[in-house]
Motif scaffolding. Sequence first.
Motif, PDB file in Angstrom:
ATOM      1  N   SER A  29       0.357   2.473  19.007  1.00  0.00           N
ATOM      2  CA  SER A  29      -0.833   2.780  18.203  1.00  0.00           C
ATOM      3  C   SER A  29      -2.177   2.269  18.760  1.00  0.00           C
ATOM      4  O   SER A  29      -3.208   2.815  18.406  1.00  0.00           O
ATOM      5  CB  SER A  29      -0.638   2.313  16.759  1.00  0.00           C
ATOM      6  N   SER A  36       0.406   7.645   7.452  1.00  0.00           N
ATOM      7  CA  SER A  36       0.033   7.706   8.873  1.00  0.00           C
ATOM      8  C   SER A  36       0.834   6.717   9.718  1.00  0.00           C
ATOM      9  O   SER A  36       1.074   6.970  10.899  1.00  0.00           O
ATOM     10  CB  SER A  36      -1.465   7.495   9.047  1.00  0.00           C
ATOM     11  N   GLY A  37       1.283   5.599   9.122  1.00  0.00           N
ATOM     12  CA  GLY A  37       2.101   4.648   9.875  1.00  0.00           C
ATOM     13  C   GLY A  37       3.389   5.309  10.335  1.00  0.00           C
ATOM     14  O   GLY A  37       3.897   5.035  11.429  1.00  0.00           O
ATOM     15  N   ARG A  75      -7.066  -4.884  18.454  1.00  0.00           N
ATOM     16  CA  ARG A  75      -7.190  -3.740  19.358  1.00  0.00           C
ATOM     17  C   ARG A  75      -8.596  -3.144  19.282  1.00  0.00           C
ATOM     18  O   ARG A  75      -9.275  -3.264  18.249  1.00  0.00           O
ATOM     19  CB  ARG A  75      -6.130  -2.690  19.022  1.00  0.00           C
ATOM     20  N   ARG A  82       5.363   5.530  13.930  1.00  0.00           N
ATOM     21  CA  ARG A  82       6.780   5.175  14.014  1.00  0.00           C
ATOM     22  C   ARG A  82       7.587   6.329  14.630  1.00  0.00           C
ATOM     23  O   ARG A  82       8.468   6.116  15.466  1.00  0.00           O
ATOM     24  CB  ARG A  82       7.324   4.850  12.622  1.00  0.00           C
ATOM     25  N   ASP A 111      -2.835  -5.300  15.560  1.00  0.00           N
ATOM     26  CA  ASP A 111      -3.590  -4.305  14.774  1.00  0.00           C
ATOM     27  C   ASP A 111      -5.063  -4.694  14.639  1.00  0.00           C
ATOM     28  O   ASP A 111      -5.944  -3.842  14.671  1.00  0.00           O
ATOM     29  CB  ASP A 111      -3.005  -4.179  13.350  1.00  0.00           C
ATOM     30  N   ARG A 148      -4.430   8.060  19.550  1.00  0.00           N
ATOM     31  CA  ARG A 148      -5.109   8.070  18.240  1.00  0.00           C
ATOM     32  C   ARG A 148      -5.999   9.304  18.116  1.00  0.00           C
ATOM     33  O   ARG A 148      -6.013   9.975  17.102  1.00  0.00           O
ATOM     34  CB  ARG A 148      -5.947   6.798  18.031  1.00  0.00           C
ATOM     35  N   ARG A 165      -4.172   2.387   8.470  1.00  0.00           N
ATOM     36  CA  ARG A 165      -5.013   1.273   8.908  1.00  0.00           C
ATOM     37  C   ARG A 165      -6.452   1.726   9.094  1.00  0.00           C
ATOM     38  O   ARG A 165      -7.369   0.922   9.017  1.00  0.00           O
ATOM     39  CB  ARG A 165      -4.518   0.727  10.269  1.00  0.00           C
ATOM     40  N   ASP A 166      -6.624   3.028   9.409  1.00  0.00           N
ATOM     41  CA  ASP A 166      -7.974   3.535   9.720  1.00  0.00           C
ATOM     42  C   ASP A 166      -8.313   4.776   8.903  1.00  0.00           C
ATOM     43  O   ASP A 166      -9.086   5.611   9.334  1.00  0.00           O
ATOM     44  CB  ASP A 166      -8.056   3.876  11.214  1.00  0.00           C
ATOM     45  N   SER A 217       3.757  -0.309  16.926  1.00  0.00           N
ATOM     46  CA  SER A 217       2.589  -1.168  17.099  1.00  0.00           C
ATOM     47  C   SER A 217       2.193  -1.291  18.567  1.00  0.00           C
ATOM     48  O   SER A 217       1.082  -1.691  18.888  1.00  0.00           O
ATOM     49  CB  SER A 217       2.803  -2.513  16.411  1.00  0.00           C
ATOM     50  N   LYS A 226       0.803  -1.227   0.000  1.00  0.00           N
ATOM     51  CA  LYS A 226       0.000   0.000   0.000  1.00  0.00           C
ATOM     52  C   LYS A 226       0.834   1.275   0.000  1.00  0.00           C
ATOM     53  O   LYS A 226       0.412   2.282  -0.570  1.00  0.00           O
ATOM     54  CB  LYS A 226      -1.024   0.003   1.126  1.00  0.00           C
TER      55      LYS A 226
HETATM   56  O1   DC Z   1       2.272   0.913   8.125  1.00  0.00           O
HETATM   57  P1   DC Z   1       3.374   0.892   9.149  1.00  0.00           P
HETATM   58  O2   DC Z   1       4.037  -0.441   9.264  1.00  0.00           O
HETATM   59  O3   DC Z   1       4.364   1.996   8.962  1.00  0.00           O
HETATM   60  O4   DC Z   1       2.646   1.169  10.561  1.00  0.00           O
HETATM   61  C1   DC Z   1       3.352   1.167  11.772  1.00  0.00           C
HETATM   62  C2   DC Z   1       2.414   0.812  12.934  1.00  0.00           C
HETATM   63  O5   DC Z   1       1.439   1.838  13.107  1.00  0.00           O
HETATM   64  C3   DC Z   1       1.647  -0.501  12.739  1.00  0.00           C
HETATM   65  O6   DC Z   1       1.734  -1.284  13.914  1.00  0.00           O
HETATM   66  C4   DC Z   1       0.214  -0.087  12.573  1.00  0.00           C
HETATM   67  C5   DC Z   1       0.126   1.299  13.151  1.00  0.00           C
HETATM   68  N1   DC Z   1      -0.767   2.164  12.386  1.00  0.00           N
HETATM   69  C6   DC Z   1      -2.006   2.422  12.908  1.00  0.00           C
HETATM   70  O7   DC Z   1      -2.348   1.914  13.975  1.00  0.00           O
HETATM   71  N2   DC Z   1      -2.844   3.262  12.256  1.00  0.00           N
HETATM   72  C7   DC Z   1      -2.499   3.816  11.104  1.00  0.00           C
HETATM   73  N3   DC Z   1      -3.363   4.628  10.482  1.00  0.00           N
HETATM   74  C8   DC Z   1      -1.235   3.524  10.523  1.00  0.00           C
HETATM   75  C9   DC Z   1      -0.391   2.681  11.205  1.00  0.00           C
END
Ligand code: DC
Length: 224
Positions: free
Chosen positions: A104, A40-41, A188, A45, A185, A110, A131-132, A101, A22
Motif C-alpha cells: 500500500s 478499501s483495505g 509513508r 489485501r 501507514d 495507489r 486510510r485515505d 501494508s 471502523k
Molecule cells: O484496514 P485493513 O487492515 O484491511 O488495511 C490493510 C492495509 O491496507 C493496511 O496496511 C493499510 C492499507 N490501506 C491503505 O493504505 N489505504 C486504504 N485506503 C486502506 C488500507
Amino acid sequence: MNEQLVTRVPVVAIDGPGGSGKGTVSTAVARHFGWHYLDSGAIYRVLGYLAHENRINEHDVSGLTALTHDLDIEFQEEGVVLDGQNVETLIRTEEAADRASRISPIPEVRRSLLEWQRKQARPPGLVSDGRDMGSVVFPDALCKFFITATPEKRAERRYKQLREKGFGVKMEILLREIAKRDERDAMRKASPLKPVEDATVIDTTDMSIGNVISSVLEEVNRCL
Ligand code: DC
C-alpha cells in the motif's frame, strides 16, 4: 453544465487504523441507509494475495500496478468476492495484512486504484472505509470520520477476532505487528494515515461498538 442539475452521490468517508472498529461501523452505517460499501483495505489485501499467488515481488512496481487493472471485486454480506470466489478467509490473516501494508505505500499502485474506488460511489450512496478516503479518494465526501483507539485496545480486539475465527495468535506478537503497521501507514509519503481537518474524530477505546455506531449515525443524519 448547470451545477444545480448535477446530482451528487452522498459519500461517507470513514478512516482510521486497523482494529479501531471502523469496519464494523462502516458496514452498520451502509446497512442502515441501504448504501454501497467500499472496504478499501480489502483491495490492498486482495492485491497482496494476488501478488503472492502470482509470485510477484513486493518491489516489482509494474507487476503490482498491472494487478490493479481489471479488478473484479465485490463486497457481499458473506465477504469479499474476487473473480467470483469468496476470498474472505484468505485475506483476513496476519500474513495478508502484512503483505497489504508492504504494497500500500507504493504511489503508482495507489494512483492506479483511484478511479476504481471513485466508481464505487453509486446511487443511492456510499460508505467508504480505509486510510485515505477523506483525504485523497473522496475529498468532497459529505461527512468524514476518523475512528481510532489505543494500540493496546486494538490488539485486544484483533486477538478476540482472530481467536473466534480459529487462528492461533499471541497477544505480544499482535501488539508488535500492529505498532509496526501503524508506523508504516503513518510514515509513508503517499497518503499517510492522519485525520483530515474536517473529520469528526472518535476515540473508541472506552466506547461500546453500539455507542460508536449511534454517534456516527447521528452525525451522518446532521450532514444529510
Ligand atoms: O484496514 P485493513 O487492515 O484491511 O488495511 C490493510 C492495509 O491496507 C493496511 O496496511 C493499510 C492499507 N490501506 C491503505 O493504505 N489505504 C486504504 N485506503 C486502506 C488500507
